[in-house]
Design a protein around this motif. Structure first.
Motif, PDB file in Angstrom:
ATOM      1  N   VAL A 156      -4.213 -18.591 -21.480  1.00 36.43           N
ATOM      2  CA  VAL A 156      -3.801 -19.410 -22.362  1.00 36.43           C
ATOM      3  C   VAL A 156      -3.797 -18.891 -23.614  1.00 36.43           C
ATOM      4  CG1 VAL A 156      -6.071 -20.308 -22.484  1.00 36.43           C
ATOM      5  CG2 VAL A 156      -4.360 -22.128 -22.984  1.00 36.43           C
TER       6      VAL A 156
ATOM      7  N   VAL B 259      -3.723 -19.939 -27.783  1.00 34.09           N
ATOM      8  CA  VAL B 259      -4.189 -20.829 -28.588  1.00 34.09           C
ATOM      9  C   VAL B 259      -3.654 -20.456 -29.980  1.00 34.09           C
ATOM     10  CG1 VAL B 259      -6.209 -22.112 -29.755  1.00 34.09           C
ATOM     11  CG2 VAL B 259      -6.234 -21.275 -27.383  1.00 34.09           C
TER      12      VAL B 259
ATOM     13  N   ILE C 241      -9.694 -26.248 -22.396  1.00 37.76           N
ATOM     14  CA  ILE C 241      -9.801 -25.091 -21.931  1.00 37.76           C
ATOM     15  C   ILE C 241     -11.556 -24.640 -21.124  1.00 37.76           C
ATOM     16  CG2 ILE C 241     -10.247 -22.586 -22.576  1.00 37.76           C
ATOM     17  CD1 ILE C 241      -7.921 -23.043 -24.781  1.00 37.76           C
TER      18      ILE C 241
ATOM     19  N   ALA D 105     -11.273 -23.573 -17.390  1.00 44.08           N
ATOM     20  CA  ALA D 105     -11.955 -22.135 -17.003  1.00 44.08           C
ATOM     21  C   ALA D 105     -13.257 -22.723 -16.137  1.00 44.08           C
ATOM     22  CB  ALA D 105     -12.715 -21.549 -18.336  1.00 44.08           C
TER      23      ALA D 105
ATOM     24  N   VAL E 272      -8.472 -20.995 -15.822  1.00 46.54           N
ATOM     25  CA  VAL E 272      -8.303 -20.000 -17.153  1.00 46.54           C
ATOM     26  C   VAL E 272      -9.120 -19.048 -16.977  1.00 46.54           C
ATOM     27  CG1 VAL E 272      -8.499 -20.066 -19.800  1.00 46.54           C
ATOM     28  CG2 VAL E 272      -7.593 -22.061 -18.713  1.00 46.54           C
TER      29      VAL E 272
ATOM     30  N   ARG F  56      -8.164 -15.623 -19.009  1.00 49.69           N
ATOM     31  CA  ARG F  56      -7.859 -15.009 -20.296  1.00 49.69           C
ATOM     32  C   ARG F  56      -7.675 -16.019 -21.381  1.00 49.69           C
ATOM     33  NH1 ARG F  56      -3.242 -11.487 -19.385  1.00 49.69           N
ATOM     34  NH2 ARG F  56      -2.411 -12.878 -17.974  1.00 49.69           N
ATOM     35  N   ILE F  57      -8.116 -16.020 -22.466  1.00 50.29           N
ATOM     36  CA  ILE F  57      -7.875 -17.152 -23.460  1.00 50.29           C
ATOM     37  C   ILE F  57      -7.516 -16.120 -24.635  1.00 50.29           C
ATOM     38  CG2 ILE F  57      -9.232 -18.648 -25.007  1.00 50.29           C
ATOM     39  CD1 ILE F  57     -11.003 -18.954 -22.813  1.00 50.29           C
TER      40      ILE F  57
ATOM     41  N   VAL G 130      -6.298 -16.128 -28.817  1.00 46.97           N
ATOM     42  CA  VAL G 130      -6.597 -16.982 -29.760  1.00 46.97           C
ATOM     43  C   VAL G 130      -6.102 -16.262 -31.117  1.00 46.97           C
ATOM     44  CG1 VAL G 130      -8.144 -18.404 -30.840  1.00 46.97           C
ATOM     45  CG2 VAL G 130      -8.372 -17.844 -28.699  1.00 46.97           C
TER      46      VAL G 130
ATOM     47  N   ALA H 285     -14.500 -16.433 -18.195  1.00 47.31           N
ATOM     48  CA  ALA H 285     -13.353 -16.430 -19.046  1.00 47.31           C
ATOM     49  C   ALA H 285     -13.466 -15.364 -20.173  1.00 47.31           C
ATOM     50  CB  ALA H 285     -12.828 -17.725 -19.534  1.00 47.31           C
TER      51      ALA H 285
ATOM     52  N   LEU I 256     -11.924 -13.731 -23.921  1.00 44.48           N
ATOM     53  CA  LEU I 256     -11.180 -14.146 -25.299  1.00 44.48           C
ATOM     54  C   LEU I 256     -10.819 -12.702 -25.833  1.00 44.48           C
ATOM     55  CD1 LEU I 256     -13.822 -16.360 -24.893  1.00 44.48           C
ATOM     56  CD2 LEU I 256     -13.114 -16.796 -27.395  1.00 44.48           C
TER      57      LEU I 256
ATOM     58  N   VAL J 231      -3.913 -26.692 -20.373  1.00 47.59           N
ATOM     59  CA  VAL J 231      -4.282 -25.576 -19.423  1.00 47.59           C
ATOM     60  C   VAL J 231      -3.431 -25.172 -18.356  1.00 47.59           C
ATOM     61  CG1 VAL J 231      -6.759 -25.249 -20.419  1.00 47.59           C
ATOM     62  CG2 VAL J 231      -6.057 -26.861 -18.329  1.00 47.59           C
TER      63      VAL J 231
END
Length: 478
Positions: A257, A259, A272, A276, A287, A289-290, A292, A384, A386, A435
């Motif tokens: 996802v 952001v 999220i 996740a 979820v 992989r985040i 940002v 998850a 980041l 998501v």
């Protein structure tokens, strides 16, 4: 209501209890909750033969008759909602609120199938595209493909079984199903309800079986379609053995996802966290992989960690529980190892990471190096990771930097970026301001790359379970 002491399998529409060989455990306590009959290869062979015999009678069912069967299921599932949710909570360890939600989706899926069962339309096609076809008229319709083989997974034992069973009934295909051995009860209760209907004998068989003993589900040439939901390694292996039959695969993912800088942070965090950690992250579109934007990364991270730490972990029967057990201790231990490997390689553990039996805390890490399993493979648990970006095109490329391609999410208020994501992301579905874990049961659902072949979602599954039959008429002058 409590579980029964034992459950039968279903062979050619009828309950049968040749044994009680399969122990189904309560995934929270680890204790045996009930026992289920297991099918031998001989029984599976009988079921396939019965499905072949039922091919003609099923194809000849009128649309309103198929619709009536599906409507009966909707009624009975609605009447048995509490029982279905309780069984799901026990056999899968799914928190009770999530279990109720899956029962609602089960009902939705059968209701959609009931509606679509009377919409099996074709097309009149002009053929006089040149002089040689003058006087010719064409038309086509869809006809059932024939006996189908279904293999369903443990993580949504009700609704993912429904996404195979309901379309098959809607189009008039007999089927044999192997539910996941760790969570067979949902499919067997569906079988119990189907046995109350007037489906032709042999229309369905639901047969828990060992993986080794279930080879006929894949290899038998009498079956015309194999629909499998599960891990990529198993799915692609089955496809290689399936022979001439059509194959539909709904496999894994490590969904990402994005952001963007203009995102409502509180809204994105709320969705999220759900995406996740819903049902302990055991979803192929969970979820993982985040990605940002650097302008909001620190604020987003603080809010996400705070929200994640507040999640209640414990007994899935309790209303306040959000994180329940993973499907077994082995899976929790595997993912704990992935987390430890990432931390040892330089990733920062932001929260979580502790395991107690099959219970694994909701876990967040940042700066996980490339090449590690937690970044490259499917975690399938409450973890998850980041990372940050500065250029939107680079973020799209990071999403695509995966052997999977099931669904992806993009939080952005920029319509141009949303459309670019739809154009560029190598996935089966793009969700804007939500998501990738979100699914409505009538939409086309499936992936590309190692995430599978074909699409589910009732109408789209019906297309896979039918073949086009053409008619050409040479018209004489009158």
């Amino acid at each position: 209501m409590p579980l029964k002491d034992s459950y039968p399998l279903y062979l050619a529409n009828e309950a049968l209890s040749p044994n009680q060989d399969l122990e189904v455990t309560d995934k929270y306590t680890g204790k045996v909750a009930t026992r289920v009959a297991m099918a031998s290869p001989a029984l599976i062979d009988q079921a396939i033969a019965a499905a072949v015999e039922a091919t003609g009678p099923m194809a000849r069912m009128a649309a309103y008759e198929r619709q009536a069967v599906l409507a009966h299921c909707v009624t009975r599932f609605s009447e048995r909602q509490d029982e279905l949710a309780e069984a799901l909570c026990i056999e899968a360890g799914k928190p009770i609120r999530d279990s109720r939600g899956e029962v609602t989706r089960l009902i939705d899926t059968f209701r959609i199938a009931a509606e679509e069962s009377v919409r099996m339309t074709g097309e009149v096609q002009p053929l006089d595209i040149s002089a040689r076809a003058r006087g010719y008229q064409g038309m086509w319709k869809r006809v059932p493909i024939g006996p189908c083989s279904f293999i369903s997974p443990f993580n949504f034992p009700l609704n993912l079984a429904a996404h195979k069973i309901a379309p098959a009934i809607a189009v008039g295909c007999p089927f044999v199903m192997k539910p996941a051995s760790r969570t067979p009860l949902g499919a067997l209760i569906i079988g119990e309800v189907l046995s109350e209907t007037d489906l032709p004998k042999g229309a369905f068989s639901i047969l828990p079986a060992t993986r080794d003993g279930a080879d006929l589900f894949t290899t038998d040439e009498r079956l015309k379609l194999l629909s499998f939901t599960g891990s990529p390694e198993v799915g692609w292996g089955l496809k290689a053995k399936a022979g001439k039959k059509k194959v539909v695969l709904e496999l894994g993912g490590n969904a990402a996802v994005i952001v963007d800088a203009d995102t409502d942070i509180d809204d994105a965090v709320e969705r999220i966290v759900f995406g996740a950690f819903y049902q302990s992250g055991q979803s192929c579109i969970g979820v993982q992989r985040i990605i940002v934007h650097e302008a909001v990364y620190d604020a987003f991270k603080r809010a996400l960690v705070k929200k994640t730490k507040a999640l209640v972990m414990g007994d899935p029967r309790q209303e306040e529980t959000f994180i329940g057990p993973m499907i077994d201790v082995g899976e929790a231990r595997r993912l704990e190892g992935w987390i430890e490997d990432a931390a040892a390689a330089g990733a920062t553990l932001l929260c979580g990471g502790k395991r107690d039996g099959a219970m694994l805390e909701a876990t967040l890490l940042e700066d996980v190096p490339r090449g590690l399993k937690l970044r490259e493979e499917e975690a399938f648990g409450p973890v998850a990771i980041l990372s940050r970006f500065s250029d939107f095109k680079a973020a799209l490329a990071e999403v695509n930097d995966s052997r999977f391609g099931l669904q992806a999410g993009v939080f952005s208020r920029d319509i141009h970026k949303a459309m670019a994501a739809w154009d560029e992301l190598e996935v089966g579905g793009v969700l804007i301001n939500d998501v990738p874990s979100y699914r409505v049961d009538n939409m086309p659902y499936g992936g590309v790359k190692d995430s599978g072949l074909g699409r589910e979602g009732v109408r789209f599954a019906m297309e896979d379970m039918t073949e086009i039959r053409n008619l050409v008429i040479r018209r004489a002058a009158i």
